[in-house]
Design a protein around this motif. Structure first.
Motif, PDB file in Angstrom:
ATOM      1  N   ARG A 213     -10.469  -3.648  -7.646  1.00 12.21           N
ATOM      2  CA  ARG A 213     -10.456  -3.068  -8.989  1.00 12.21           C
ATOM      3  C   ARG A 213     -11.298  -1.776  -9.109  1.00 12.21           C
ATOM      4  O   ARG A 213     -11.849  -1.489 -10.150  1.00 12.21           O
ATOM      5  CB  ARG A 213     -10.965  -4.089 -10.009  1.00 12.21           C
ATOM      6  N   LEU A 214     -11.348  -1.050  -8.017  1.00  9.77           N
ATOM      7  CA  LEU A 214     -11.937   0.282  -8.121  1.00  9.77           C
ATOM      8  C   LEU A 214     -10.957   1.263  -8.744  1.00  9.77           C
ATOM      9  O   LEU A 214     -11.364   2.252  -9.367  1.00  9.77           O
ATOM     10  CB  LEU A 214     -12.383   0.779  -6.737  1.00  9.77           C
ATOM     11  N   ILE A 215      -9.666   1.024  -8.562  1.00  6.34           N
ATOM     12  CA  ILE A 215      -8.642   1.787  -9.264  1.00  6.34           C
ATOM     13  C   ILE A 215      -7.699   0.783  -9.930  1.00  6.34           C
ATOM     14  O   ILE A 215      -7.526  -0.349  -9.450  1.00  6.34           O
ATOM     15  CB  ILE A 215      -7.862   2.728  -8.318  1.00  6.34           C
ATOM     16  N   GLY A 216      -7.119   1.153 -11.031  1.00  7.73           N
ATOM     17  CA  GLY A 216      -6.239   0.259 -11.771  1.00  7.73           C
ATOM     18  C   GLY A 216      -4.776   0.513 -11.456  1.00  7.73           C
ATOM     19  O   GLY A 216      -4.405   1.500 -10.799  1.00  7.73           O
ATOM     20  N   ARG A 217      -3.933  -0.411 -11.933  1.00  7.60           N
ATOM     21  CA  ARG A 217      -2.496  -0.249 -11.757  1.00  7.60           C
ATOM     22  C   ARG A 217      -2.031   0.972 -12.534  1.00  7.60           C
ATOM     23  O   ARG A 217      -2.377   1.180 -13.691  1.00  7.60           O
ATOM     24  CB  ARG A 217      -1.768  -1.479 -12.279  1.00  7.60           C
ATOM     25  N   GLY A 218      -1.297   1.815 -11.897  1.00  6.20           N
ATOM     26  CA  GLY A 218      -0.792   3.022 -12.530  1.00  6.20           C
ATOM     27  C   GLY A 218      -1.671   4.244 -12.344  1.00  6.20           C
ATOM     28  O   GLY A 218      -1.247   5.362 -12.650  1.00  6.20           O
ATOM     29  N   ASP A 219      -2.924   4.079 -11.841  1.00  6.82           N
ATOM     30  CA  ASP A 219      -3.785   5.229 -11.575  1.00  6.82           C
ATOM     31  C   ASP A 219      -3.305   5.954 -10.322  1.00  6.82           C
ATOM     32  O   ASP A 219      -2.938   5.325  -9.320  1.00  6.82           O
ATOM     33  CB  ASP A 219      -5.237   4.785 -11.386  1.00  6.82           C
ATOM     34  N   VAL A 220      -3.327   7.256 -10.382  1.00  5.20           N
ATOM     35  CA  VAL A 220      -2.891   8.071  -9.250  1.00  5.20           C
ATOM     36  C   VAL A 220      -4.086   8.324  -8.339  1.00  5.20           C
ATOM     37  O   VAL A 220      -5.134   8.821  -8.781  1.00  5.20           O
ATOM     38  CB  VAL A 220      -2.285   9.402  -9.737  1.00  5.20           C
ATOM     39  N   LEU A 221      -3.938   7.977  -7.075  1.00  2.00           N
ATOM     40  CA  LEU A 221      -4.976   8.198  -6.077  1.00  2.00           C
ATOM     41  C   LEU A 221      -4.687   9.519  -5.366  1.00  2.00           C
ATOM     42  O   LEU A 221      -3.700   9.641  -4.636  1.00  2.00           O
ATOM     43  CB  LEU A 221      -5.012   7.049  -5.075  1.00  2.00           C
ATOM     44  N   HIS A 222      -5.529  10.504  -5.617  1.00  2.00           N
ATOM     45  CA  HIS A 222      -5.389  11.806  -4.943  1.00  2.00           C
ATOM     46  C   HIS A 222      -6.025  11.695  -3.562  1.00  2.00           C
ATOM     47  O   HIS A 222      -7.233  11.428  -3.447  1.00  2.00           O
ATOM     48  CB  HIS A 222      -6.053  12.903  -5.754  1.00  2.00           C
ATOM     49  N   LEU A 238       4.935  12.748   7.159  1.00  2.00           N
ATOM     50  CA  LEU A 238       4.731  11.306   7.081  1.00  2.00           C
ATOM     51  C   LEU A 238       4.051  10.875   5.782  1.00  2.00           C
ATOM     52  O   LEU A 238       4.238   9.729   5.350  1.00  2.00           O
ATOM     53  CB  LEU A 238       3.893  10.822   8.269  1.00  2.00           C
ATOM     54  N   CYS A 239       3.262  11.752   5.197  1.00  2.00           N
ATOM     55  CA  CYS A 239       2.505  11.399   3.994  1.00  2.00           C
ATOM     56  C   CYS A 239       3.205  12.009   2.787  1.00  2.00           C
ATOM     57  O   CYS A 239       2.958  13.168   2.408  1.00  2.00           O
ATOM     58  CB  CYS A 239       1.060  11.889   4.097  1.00  2.00           C
ATOM     59  N   GLN A 240       4.092  11.262   2.202  1.00  2.26           N
ATOM     60  CA  GLN A 240       4.856  11.734   1.059  1.00  2.26           C
ATOM     61  C   GLN A 240       4.225  11.210  -0.232  1.00  2.26           C
ATOM     62  O   GLN A 240       3.696  10.103  -0.279  1.00  2.26           O
ATOM     63  CB  GLN A 240       6.317  11.249   1.161  1.00  2.26           C
ATOM     64  N   ASP A 241       4.299  12.030  -1.281  1.00  3.50           N
ATOM     65  CA  ASP A 241       3.759  11.623  -2.573  1.00  3.50           C
ATOM     66  C   ASP A 241       4.575  10.470  -3.132  1.00  3.50           C
ATOM     67  O   ASP A 241       5.800  10.395  -2.969  1.00  3.50           O
ATOM     68  CB  ASP A 241       3.781  12.784  -3.567  1.00  3.50           C
ATOM     69  N   GLY A 242       3.873   9.549  -3.803  1.00  2.48           N
ATOM     70  CA  GLY A 242       4.526   8.424  -4.437  1.00  2.48           C
ATOM     71  C   GLY A 242       4.118   8.318  -5.888  1.00  2.48           C
ATOM     72  O   GLY A 242       3.408   9.188  -6.423  1.00  2.48           O
ATOM     73  N   PRO A 243       4.528   7.235  -6.583  1.00  2.16           N
ATOM     74  CA  PRO A 243       4.177   7.092  -8.006  1.00  2.16           C
ATOM     75  C   PRO A 243       2.670   7.018  -8.225  1.00  2.16           C
ATOM     76  O   PRO A 243       2.178   7.466  -9.264  1.00  2.16           O
ATOM     77  CB  PRO A 243       4.879   5.783  -8.405  1.00  2.16           C
ATOM     78  N   GLU A 244       1.933   6.452  -7.270  1.00  4.55           N
ATOM     79  CA  GLU A 244       0.494   6.286  -7.442  1.00  4.55           C
ATOM     80  C   GLU A 244      -0.299   6.983  -6.355  1.00  4.55           C
ATOM     81  O   GLU A 244      -1.486   6.716  -6.176  1.00  4.55           O
ATOM     82  CB  GLU A 244       0.138   4.791  -7.458  1.00  4.55           C
ATOM     83  N   THR A 245       0.348   7.872  -5.618  1.00  6.65           N
ATOM     84  CA  THR A 245      -0.327   8.570  -4.524  1.00  6.65           C
ATOM     85  C   THR A 245       0.083  10.037  -4.537  1.00  6.65           C
ATOM     86  O   THR A 245       1.269  10.360  -4.662  1.00  6.65           O
ATOM     87  CB  THR A 245       0.025   7.957  -3.160  1.00  6.65           C
ATOM     88  N   ALA A 246      -0.922  10.914  -4.421  1.00  4.74           N
ATOM     89  CA  ALA A 246      -0.682  12.359  -4.326  1.00  4.74           C
ATOM     90  C   ALA A 246      -1.504  12.894  -3.160  1.00  4.74           C
ATOM     91  O   ALA A 246      -2.719  12.695  -3.116  1.00  4.74           O
ATOM     92  CB  ALA A 246      -1.054  13.056  -5.624  1.00  4.74           C
ATOM     93  N   PHE A 247      -0.820  13.536  -2.202  1.00  5.43           N
ATOM     94  CA  PHE A 247      -1.479  14.015  -0.995  1.00  5.43           C
ATOM     95  C   PHE A 247      -1.762  15.515  -1.115  1.00  5.43           C
ATOM     96  O   PHE A 247      -0.959  16.273  -1.685  1.00  5.43           O
ATOM     97  CB  PHE A 247      -0.614  13.748   0.236  1.00  5.43           C
ATOM     98  N   ALA A 248      -2.908  15.910  -0.571  1.00  9.26           N
ATOM     99  CA  ALA A 248      -3.258  17.337  -0.443  1.00  9.26           C
ATOM    100  C   ALA A 248      -3.819  17.536   0.956  1.00  9.26           C
ATOM    101  O   ALA A 248      -4.592  16.700   1.452  1.00  9.26           O
ATOM    102  CB  ALA A 248      -4.284  17.735  -1.498  1.00  9.26           C
ATOM    103  N   PHE A 249      -3.427  18.639   1.606  1.00  7.60           N
ATOM    104  CA  PHE A 249      -3.798  18.883   3.003  1.00  7.60           C
ATOM    105  C   PHE A 249      -4.666  20.137   3.062  1.00  7.60           C
ATOM    106  O   PHE A 249      -4.272  21.207   2.556  1.00  7.60           O
ATOM    107  CB  PHE A 249      -2.547  19.035   3.872  1.00  7.60           C
TER     108      PHE A 249
END
Length: 532
Positions: A213-222, A238-249
């Motif tokens: 419970r450090l992050i909640g359902r629906g929170d986007v993890l950058h 390989l690292c594609q953005d999803g509903p709750e995940t956003a990648f930055a390189f």
């Protein structure tokens, strides 16, 4: 501080680097075995008293976020230390960091408790530093130090997962509003398998953060991934953005200049070491014994600096004194030359004058004696002023006769009288013919040399009061005498009373009759002696 040692410690061994003026050179790896420790000890002996910073990047590092009552001061520190002792009893390398306060309830403190749970990994390296008396500034955590990277490179994210490839493996650190909440190190992930490893480990980290419970359902993890520029394309595939995940390189080659690092390897170790070398924050896991030699080294440097400052100040003060002395010598020489010119001009002027009957020294002495006579010579004016002041306080007293004289102690009566008469008489040449007999020399004290002589005044007066008021006559005379006696250094003696007050004599005659004859008035005599 021009030269320092930077140590990067992992479970495989220790990398020692020398840093001078922000540039890291001479990196050497020492394995975690007996040979490596022996080589490390020899390397430390060669470096001497160079200060060192130790960066630990270990799997055996634990992080827990707990809520503790909000207590300030020493009581709060003791509370956090007790909680650390309960959680991490076996290690001295532990730390409590206050992240903030809870938004609801009692608004307790949110505290990050962390520790290096296996002190045996650090013990042989620290023992080698202790044996070589290496000034160790502190033990730093790679996870805690990565907060510096987030603040510099990735500010403003509520949920941020920082992924960095390092010598010890792949480190994932979770930050919430810029504060570190959790960090984990996954070994043996890197090189060609970095892209696949990052994708898999990021998914596992997101599941773990959601479960605790450090992050909640629906929170986007950058998720920010630091990697070499050559591997960015494979990571992005390989690292594609999803509903709750956003990648930055972030390419390491672009991040290194922002942190002042000279990137020498495709890992984030150099970024952390460069930041540690430039910022030099307080140690994360630094007890008193760990930093003992560093504190002694810093005290020695402070003493050297103070001695240098005092020495420079002493040299400046000495130079200023020498300059002032030289100026004073030149000024004195100019004064001597001026005095010589004045003396020469005086001698030239005196040589043109006719011979004088008296020498200059005698003339000067005569002038000085004349000044003393004018200032200290006896005269009746001062004593008469004192009597006049007393008469103003006694208007019923009227003077009839005054006899002023100068007293010179040690002279015979005849000589004293003659000297006093000479002082009170007229000057020679006025009213008296010159005589041929020798004149008795006048004592110097009589003239006021070296001090003013004592003076006497015989005062005769009468009292003007109502007729036959004997008490008023005595009171008036006594008041007048007391007013004179209050004068400093003045002695007053009653010579004669207005009438006989003895008990054996009958009072007769008149007292205080202002209209009678002179014989009927109350007369008295006072003898005054004054030492000015």
């Amino acid at each position: 501080m021009l030269r320092k040692q930077l140590f990067y410690l992992s479970s495989e061994g220790l990398v020692a680097s020398l840093c001078q003026r922000g540039v890291t050179t001479d990196s050497t790896f020492f394995g975690a075995d007996a040979a490596g420790l022996q080589a490390f000890a020899a390397w430390l002996e060669a470096q001497g008293q160079t200060p060192a910073w130790l960066l630990a990047d270990l799997v055996e590092e634990d992080f827990q976020v707990q809520q503790l009552p909000h207590v300030g001061g020493k009581a709060g520190r003791n509370l956090r230390e007790r909680r650390l002792s309960q959680l991490y009893r076996e290690t001295p390398y532990r730390r409590a960091t206050i992240l903030g306060r809870a938004a609801d309830g009692r608004r307790d403190d949110q505290v990050l408790l962390s520790a290096l749970t296996n002190p045996a990994l650090l013990a042989p390296w620290l023992e080698a530093m202790e044996a070589a008396a290496t000034p160790l500034a502190g033990i730093y955590s790679a996870a805690l130090l990565s907060t510096e990277l987030v603040q510099r490179l990735l500010p403003g994210h509520e949920h941020l997962l920082l992924v960095t490839p390092q010598s010890a493996g792949l480190r994932q650190s979770y930050f919430r509003n810029g504060a570190l909440k959790f960090s984990r190190l996954t070994p043996t992930v890197g090189g060609e398998h970095l892209a696949s490893g990052v994708a898999a480990e990021t998914a596992r980290a997101q599941q773990f953060l959601t479960s605790v419970r450090l992050i909640g359902r629906g929170d986007v993890l950058h998720t920010a991934i630091l990697a070499p520029a050559a591997q960015i394309a494979a990571l992005a595939e390989l690292c594609q953005d999803g509903p709750e995940t956003a990648f930055a390189f972030l390419p390491l080659e672009e991040a290194a200049p922002q942190l002042g690092a000279d990137l020498a390897s495709p890992l984030a170790d150099d970024l952390l070491l460069a930041r540690l070398a430039r910022a030099r924050p307080p140690g994360h896991y630094s007890g008193g014994e760990v930093r003992r030699h560093f504190q002694l080294w810093r005290a020695r440097i402070s003493l050297y600096a103070s001695s240098a400052v005092i020495g420079v100040a002493g040299l400046i003060w000495t130079a200023a004194n020498l300059i002032s002395y030289g100026a004073a010598e030149r000024h004195a020489a100019e004064l001597h030359a001026e005095a010589a010119r004045k003396e020469s001009a005086y001698q030239a002027s005196m040589s043109t004058m006719p011979p004088a009957a008296a020498r200059t020294v005698n003339m000067k002495a005569a002038v000085n004696i004349e000044k003393l006579l004018a200032e200290q010579g006896p005269a009746p004016e001062a004593m008469l002023q004192l009597v006049s002041a007393a008469l103003e306080q006694s208007p019923q007293i009227r003077l009839t006769q005054l006899d002023w004289q100068v007293q010179v102690a040690g002279l015979p009566a005849q000589a004293d009288g003659a000297a006093s008469a000479a002082a009170a008489g007229s000057m020679p040449g006025f009213g008296a013919a010159p005589q041929a007999q020798a004149v008795t020399p006048m004592p110097a004290l009589l003239l006021g040399i070296p001090r003013r002589p004592p003076q006497t005044l015989r005062l005769e007066a009468e009292v003007l009061v109502q007729q036959d008021d004997y008490r008023a006559v005595l009171d008036s005379m006594n008041g007048f005498a007391q007013a004179l006696a209050r004068t400093p250094r003045m002695t007053v003696q009653i010579g004669s009373l207005p009438f006989d007050v003895r008990s054996s004599v009958k009072l007769s005659g008149r007292a205080g009759s202002s209209g009678g004859t002179a014989e009927d008035r109350a007369k008295f005599t006072l003898n005054l002696v004054w030492n000015p």
